[in-house]
Design a protein around this motif. Structure first.
Motif, short mmCIF file in Angstrom:
data_model
loop_
_atom_site.label_atom_id
_atom_site.label_comp_id
_atom_site.label_asym_id
_atom_site.label_seq_id
_atom_site.Cartn_x
_atom_site.Cartn_y
_atom_site.Cartn_z
N MET A 1 -7.58 -3.22 -7.36
CA MET A 1 -7.16 -4.44 -7.63
C MET A 1 -6.04 -4.30 -8.35
O MET A 1 -5.03 -5.33 -7.97
N GLU A 2 -5.76 -3.57 -9.38
CA GLU A 2 -4.67 -3.62 -9.89
C GLU A 2 -3.36 -3.37 -9.49
O GLU A 2 -2.28 -3.83 -9.91
N GLN A 3 -3.70 -2.59 -8.38
CA GLN A 3 -2.33 -2.31 -7.50
C GLN A 3 -1.95 -3.33 -6.71
O GLN A 3 -0.54 -3.74 -6.93
N LEU A 4 -2.79 -4.20 -6.36
CA LEU A 4 -2.20 -5.38 -5.71
C LEU A 4 -1.81 -6.55 -6.72
O LEU A 4 -0.91 -7.37 -6.37
N ASN A 5 -2.34 -6.53 -7.96
CA ASN A 5 -1.73 -7.39 -8.92
C ASN A 5 -0.19 -6.96 -9.17
O ASN A 5 0.78 -7.78 -9.55
N THR A 6 0.21 -5.81 -9.27
CA THR A 6 1.61 -5.24 -9.60
C THR A 6 2.34 -5.68 -8.31
O THR A 6 3.67 -5.97 -8.32
N ILE A 7 1.81 -5.42 -7.10
CA ILE A 7 2.36 -5.71 -5.92
C ILE A 7 2.72 -7.30 -5.83
O ILE A 7 3.93 -7.87 -5.38
N LYS A 8 1.84 -8.37 -6.42
CA LYS A 8 1.91 -9.75 -6.13
C LYS A 8 3.01 -10.16 -7.27
O LYS A 8 3.80 -10.85 -7.14
N GLU A 9 3.18 -9.02 -8.43
CA GLU A 9 4.26 -9.41 -9.26
C GLU A 9 5.57 -9.13 -8.74
O GLU A 9 6.63 -9.94 -8.99
N LEU A 10 5.54 -8.21 -7.81
CA LEU A 10 6.94 -7.80 -7.34
C LEU A 10 7.25 -8.72 -6.41
O LEU A 10 8.53 -9.14 -6.56
N ILE A 11 6.36 -9.38 -5.62
CA ILE A 11 6.68 -10.38 -4.73
C ILE A 11 7.28 -11.46 -5.55
O ILE A 11 8.13 -12.20 -4.94
N ASN A 12 6.43 -11.98 -6.63
CA ASN A 12 6.90 -13.26 -7.20
C ASN A 12 8.35 -13.02 -7.76
O ASN A 12 8.98 -14.15 -7.97
N GLN A 13 8.56 -11.89 -8.24
CA GLN A 13 10.01 -11.65 -8.79
C GLN A 13 10.99 -11.52 -7.83
O GLN A 13 12.18 -11.26 -8.04
N GLY A 14 10.82 -11.60 -6.37
CA GLY A 14 11.55 -11.20 -5.15
C GLY A 14 11.60 -9.93 -4.87
O GLY A 14 12.86 -9.53 -4.12
N ASN A 15 11.18 -9.10 -5.37
CA ASN A 15 11.27 -7.67 -5.00
C ASN A 15 10.40 -7.19 -3.74
O ASN A 15 9.69 -6.17 -3.79
N VAL A 16 10.86 -7.94 -2.69
CA VAL A 16 9.84 -7.61 -1.45
C VAL A 16 9.94 -6.37 -0.79
O VAL A 16 9.29 -6.01 -0.02
N GLU A 17 11.25 -5.91 -0.91
CA GLU A 17 11.65 -4.62 -0.39
C GLU A 17 11.08 -3.52 -0.79
O GLU A 17 10.65 -2.44 -0.15
N GLN A 18 10.48 -3.66 -2.45
CA GLN A 18 9.62 -2.68 -2.91
C GLN A 18 8.01 -2.91 -2.60
O GLN A 18 7.29 -2.12 -2.34
N ALA A 19 7.72 -4.07 -2.41
CA ALA A 19 6.28 -4.60 -2.16
C ALA A 19 6.00 -4.06 -0.79
O ALA A 19 4.77 -3.61 -0.82
N ILE A 20 6.73 -4.25 0.13
CA ILE A 20 6.18 -4.36 1.79
C ILE A 20 5.79 -2.60 1.96
O ILE A 20 4.76 -2.53 2.26
N PRO A 21 6.68 -1.75 1.50
CA PRO A 21 6.21 -0.27 1.73
C PRO A 21 5.00 -0.24 1.17
O PRO A 21 4.12 0.66 1.56
N GLN A 22 4.73 -0.57 -0.20
CA GLN A 22 3.52 -0.24 -0.81
C GLN A 22 2.37 -1.01 -0.32
O GLN A 22 1.23 -0.38 -0.07
N LEU A 23 2.43 -2.08 0.38
CA LEU A 23 1.34 -2.80 1.14
C LEU A 23 1.32 -2.00 2.55
O LEU A 23 -0.13 -1.95 2.74
N ASP A 24 2.14 -1.44 3.01
CA ASP A 24 1.97 -0.82 4.23
C ASP A 24 1.16 0.53 3.94
O ASP A 24 0.38 0.62 4.74
N LYS A 25 1.35 1.15 2.90
CA LYS A 25 0.68 2.43 2.64
C LYS A 25 -0.84 2.05 2.41
O LYS A 25 -1.74 2.56 2.67
N ILE A 26 -0.99 0.97 1.52
CA ILE A 26 -2.42 0.40 0.98
C ILE A 26 -3.21 0.09 2.40
O ILE A 26 -4.36 0.51 2.70
N LEU A 27 -2.64 -0.57 3.29
CA LEU A 27 -3.14 -0.87 4.77
C LEU A 27 -3.46 0.04 5.49
O LEU A 27 -4.34 0.03 6.47
N GLN A 28 -2.92 1.17 5.35
CA GLN A 28 -3.18 2.44 6.26
C GLN A 28 -4.36 3.38 5.67
O GLN A 28 -4.80 4.29 6.29
#
Length: 91
Positions: A1-28
């Motif tokens: 869950m902590e990992q999702l909070n970090t990714i959520k913060e990346l998205i809120n800051q506009g760093n979606v290019e970093q967030a999407i690959p991390q989410l891809d990895k989680i979803l696999q």
């Protein structure tokens, strides 16, 4: 869950290019909160203006968890797309 909070913060800051690959990895992986990961990936794609990918990810989240906040996000994106009239810009 902590990992999702970090990714959520990346998205809120506009760093979606970093967030999407991390989410891809989680979803696999065998991550238990996949509905939330799909929801966040939908948010990231929405911030990029990639409406179709946002809608697809929101739908995946809804399929996994009908009570997901992705339902409201999906409806919001559909409202935006239905309101947006490209012909108005061509006059």
């Amino acid at each position: 869950m902590e990992q999702l909070n970090t990714i959520k913060e990346l998205i809120n800051q506009g760093n979606v290019e970093q967030a999407i690959p991390q989410l891809d990895k989680i979803l696999q992986s065998d991550f238990p909160g996949k509905d939330e990961a799909y929801y966040l990936r939908g948010n990231a794609y929405r911030k990029q203006g990639n409406w179709q990918q946002a809608l697809n990810n929101y739908q995946y989240a809804i399929d996994l968890n009908p009570d997901s906040p992705a339902r409201q996000a999906y409806n919001m994106v559909m409202d935006i797309l239905n309101f947006f009239n490209k012909d108005m810009y061509n006059q």
